[in-house]
Design an enzyme around this catalytic site. Structure first.
Site, PDB file in Angstrom:
ATOM      1  N   LYS A 155      35.490  41.958  46.423  1.00  0.00           N
ATOM      2  CA  LYS A 155      34.748  43.287  46.266  1.00  0.00           C
ATOM      3  C   LYS A 155      33.635  43.011  44.817  1.00  0.00           C
ATOM      4  CE  LYS A 155      37.931  46.169  47.895  1.00  0.00           C
ATOM      5  NZ  LYS A 155      39.344  46.843  47.845  1.00  0.00           N
ATOM      6  N   ASN A 156      33.792  41.735  44.317  1.00  0.00           N
ATOM      7  CA  ASN A 156      32.742  41.511  43.208  1.00  0.00           C
ATOM      8  C   ASN A 156      31.439  40.453  43.679  1.00  0.00           C
ATOM      9  OD1 ASN A 156      34.347  42.581  40.674  1.00  0.00           O
ATOM     10  ND2 ASN A 156      36.000  41.078  41.354  1.00  0.00           N
ATOM     11  N   ARG A 189      42.473  40.740  47.223  1.00  0.00           N
ATOM     12  CA  ARG A 189      43.108  40.891  46.088  1.00  0.00           C
ATOM     13  C   ARG A 189      44.455  41.079  46.227  1.00  0.00           C
ATOM     14  NH1 ARG A 189      39.847  44.899  42.385  1.00  0.00           N
ATOM     15  NH2 ARG A 189      38.299  43.724  43.195  1.00  0.00           N
ATOM     16  N   ASP A 219      30.460  32.112  53.163  1.00  0.00           N
ATOM     17  CA  ASP A 219      31.753  32.443  52.235  1.00  0.00           C
ATOM     18  C   ASP A 219      31.136  32.385  50.817  1.00  0.00           C
ATOM     19  OD1 ASP A 219      34.328  33.107  51.174  1.00  0.00           O
ATOM     20  OD2 ASP A 219      34.517  31.094  50.847  1.00  0.00           O
ATOM     21  N   ASP A 251      33.162  32.459  47.313  1.00  0.00           N
ATOM     22  CA  ASP A 251      33.962  31.616  46.307  1.00  0.00           C
ATOM     23  C   ASP A 251      34.385  30.508  47.011  1.00  0.00           C
ATOM     24  OD1 ASP A 251      34.181  33.864  44.078  1.00  0.00           O
ATOM     25  OD2 ASP A 251      35.100  35.081  45.597  1.00  0.00           O
ATOM     26  N   ASP A 291      35.509  27.461  52.820  1.00  0.00           N
ATOM     27  CA  ASP A 291      36.097  26.519  52.003  1.00  0.00           C
ATOM     28  C   ASP A 291      37.663  26.666  52.091  1.00  0.00           C
ATOM     29  OD1 ASP A 291      35.888  28.748  50.322  1.00  0.00           O
ATOM     30  OD2 ASP A 291      37.124  27.453  48.747  1.00  0.00           O
ATOM     31  N   VAL A 343      41.698  34.948  50.253  1.00  0.00           N
ATOM     32  CA  VAL A 343      42.656  36.147  50.702  1.00  0.00           C
ATOM     33  C   VAL A 343      42.357  37.087  49.710  1.00  0.00           C
ATOM     34  CG1 VAL A 343      44.972  36.652  50.342  1.00  0.00           C
ATOM     35  CG2 VAL A 343      44.303  34.166  51.025  1.00  0.00           C
TER      36      VAL A 343
HETATM   37  C1  BG6 Z   1      37.626  35.526  47.908  1.00  0.00           C
HETATM   38  C2  BG6 Z   1      38.434  34.513  46.768  1.00  0.00           C
HETATM   39  O1  BG6 Z   1      36.626  35.067  47.870  1.00  0.00           O
HETATM   40  O2  BG6 Z   1      37.873  36.933  47.142  1.00  0.00           O
HETATM   41  C3  BG6 Z   1      39.934  34.919  46.777  1.00  0.00           C
HETATM   42  O3  BG6 Z   1      38.561  33.354  47.559  1.00  0.00           O
HETATM   43  C4  BG6 Z   1      39.927  36.569  46.281  1.00  0.00           C
HETATM   44  O4  BG6 Z   1      40.610  34.058  45.885  1.00  0.00           O
HETATM   45  C5  BG6 Z   1      39.180  37.313  46.973  1.00  0.00           C
HETATM   46  O5  BG6 Z   1      41.252  36.868  45.851  1.00  0.00           O
HETATM   47  C6  BG6 Z   1      39.073  38.899  46.518  1.00  0.00           C
HETATM   48  O6  BG6 Z   1      38.298  38.795  45.361  1.00  0.00           O
HETATM   49  P1  BG6 Z   1      38.244  40.031  44.522  1.00  0.00           P
HETATM   50  O7  BG6 Z   1      36.901  39.610  43.634  1.00  0.00           O
HETATM   51  O8  BG6 Z   1      37.649  41.148  45.167  1.00  0.00           O
HETATM   52  O9  BG6 Z   1      39.247  40.313  43.692  1.00  0.00           O
HETATM   53 MG    MG Z   2      36.026  30.654  49.629  1.00  0.00          MG
END
Ligand code: BG6
Ligand code: MG
Length: 213
Positions: free
Chosen positions: A118-119, A50, A10, A12, A171, A48
Site C-alpha cells: 500500500k506504500n 501487511r 513486483d 519490493d 522475487d 505477503v
Molecule cells: C510486499 C512486500 O511488496 O508488500 C511485503 O514484499 C509487504 O513484505 C507487502 O508486507 C505489503 O507492504 P505494505 O507496504 O503495504 O505494508
Molecule cells: Mg517482492
C-alpha cells in the site's frame, strides 16, 4: 518485439530493496510485544500483505490478538516503515534497473507495477519513478493478496493486455505462485530463480532484455 507486449514488475525485491526497512519496523513492533522475530521469519514475509505478515509474526506469540489490537500493531509498523522509507532516494534505483526499464520501454513494451504494498506510490516517488509506469496495480486496489493473482490480473487489465502477452517479474514464492495462477509467465530473481514454477530463472535484472526484446 518478442512474445510479450507488457511486463509487470513486483516492486519490493525487484525494482528496489526495502527488506531491511520492513525488517527493522517489524522487529521494533515484535520486540515491544515480546515476540521473537528474526531475518529468517522476515524472509517469509516477502510478497505477503501487511496483515498476513503480522499473522506470521504472531505465530510465535503466547497469546491471541484481537482484530483491534492487530490493526494497531500493523499501523505502528507502517508508521515506522514509512519513516524509514524517507531514507530512500533516486540513488536507490540501480543503473542496471533504470537502463533495463528504459530499454524495454524504448522497444515499445508496456510496463506496469504489480505489488502487494500500500506504500507503492510513496516508494515510486522516493525512487524518482512517479509517472514512469503505464499502470500501477498495488495493495490499494486489491481485495486478495499474492499468491492470489488479482494484483497481476488487474495490472494486465490496466495495460489492456491479456495475461498471455504479459511477463511477471518477481522475487518471492507468493508472487511466482500468483503469476502462475493468473496464467502469466514469470521471470524470477533471487530465491524465485530456484522455483520449478518460474518460467525464466534470472541472475540479473538486465536479462529481461534478452527475454523480452
Ligand atoms: C510486499 C512486500 O511488496 O508488500 C511485503 O514484499 C509487504 O513484505 C507487502 O508486507 C505489503 O507492504 P505494505 O507496504 O503495504 O505494508
Ligand atoms: Mg517482492
Amino acid at each position: 518485439m518478442g512474445k510479450y507486449q507488457g511486463v509487470i514488475f513486483d516492486l519490493d525485491g525487484v525494482i528496489c530493496f526495502t527488506d531491511q526497512y520492513h525488517f527493522q519496523a517489524w522487529k521494533q513492533v515484535a520486540d515491544e510485544i515480546g515476540v521473537y522475530f528474526d531475518e529468517k521469519i522476515n524472509n517469509r514475509l516477502r510478497g505477503v500483505s501487511r496483515m498476513d505478515s503480522l499473522d506470521i509474526i504472531l505465530e510465535r506469540s503466547d497469546r491471541p490478538y484481537n482484530a483491534e489490537e492487530k490493526a494497531a500493531l500493523a499501523e505502528k509498523k507502517n508508521d515506522l516503515y514509512k519513516a524509514l522509507l524517507l531514507n530512500m532516494s533516486p540513488r536507490d534505483l540501480s543503473p542496471e534497473v533504470k537502463e533495463t526499464l528504459e530499454a524495454l520501454r524504448a522497444a515499445g513494451l508496456k510496463l506496469a507495477i504489480g505489488s502487494s504494498s500500500k506504500n507503492t506510490k510513496m516508494i515510486l516517488e522516493r525512487l524518482g519513478l512517479s509517472g514512469f509506469f503505464d499502470a500501477v496495480s498495488d495493495g490499494t486496489n486489491i481485495q486478495r493478496s499474492k499468491p492470489d493473482p488479482q494484483v497481476f490480473t488487474m495490472a494486465a487489465e490496466f495495460l489492456g493486455l491479456p495475461a498471455s502477452q504479459c511477463l511477471v517479474v518477481e522475487d518471492a514464492e507468493a508472487g511466482i505462485r500468483a503469476a502462475a495462477a493468473g496464467g502469466f509467465d514469470s521471470a524470477g530473481l533471487g530465491e524465485a530463480s530456484a522455483f520449478a514454477m518460474t518460467t525464466y530463472p534470472m541472475e540479473h535484472f538486465r536479462q529481461l532484455s534478452q527475454i523480452c526484446l
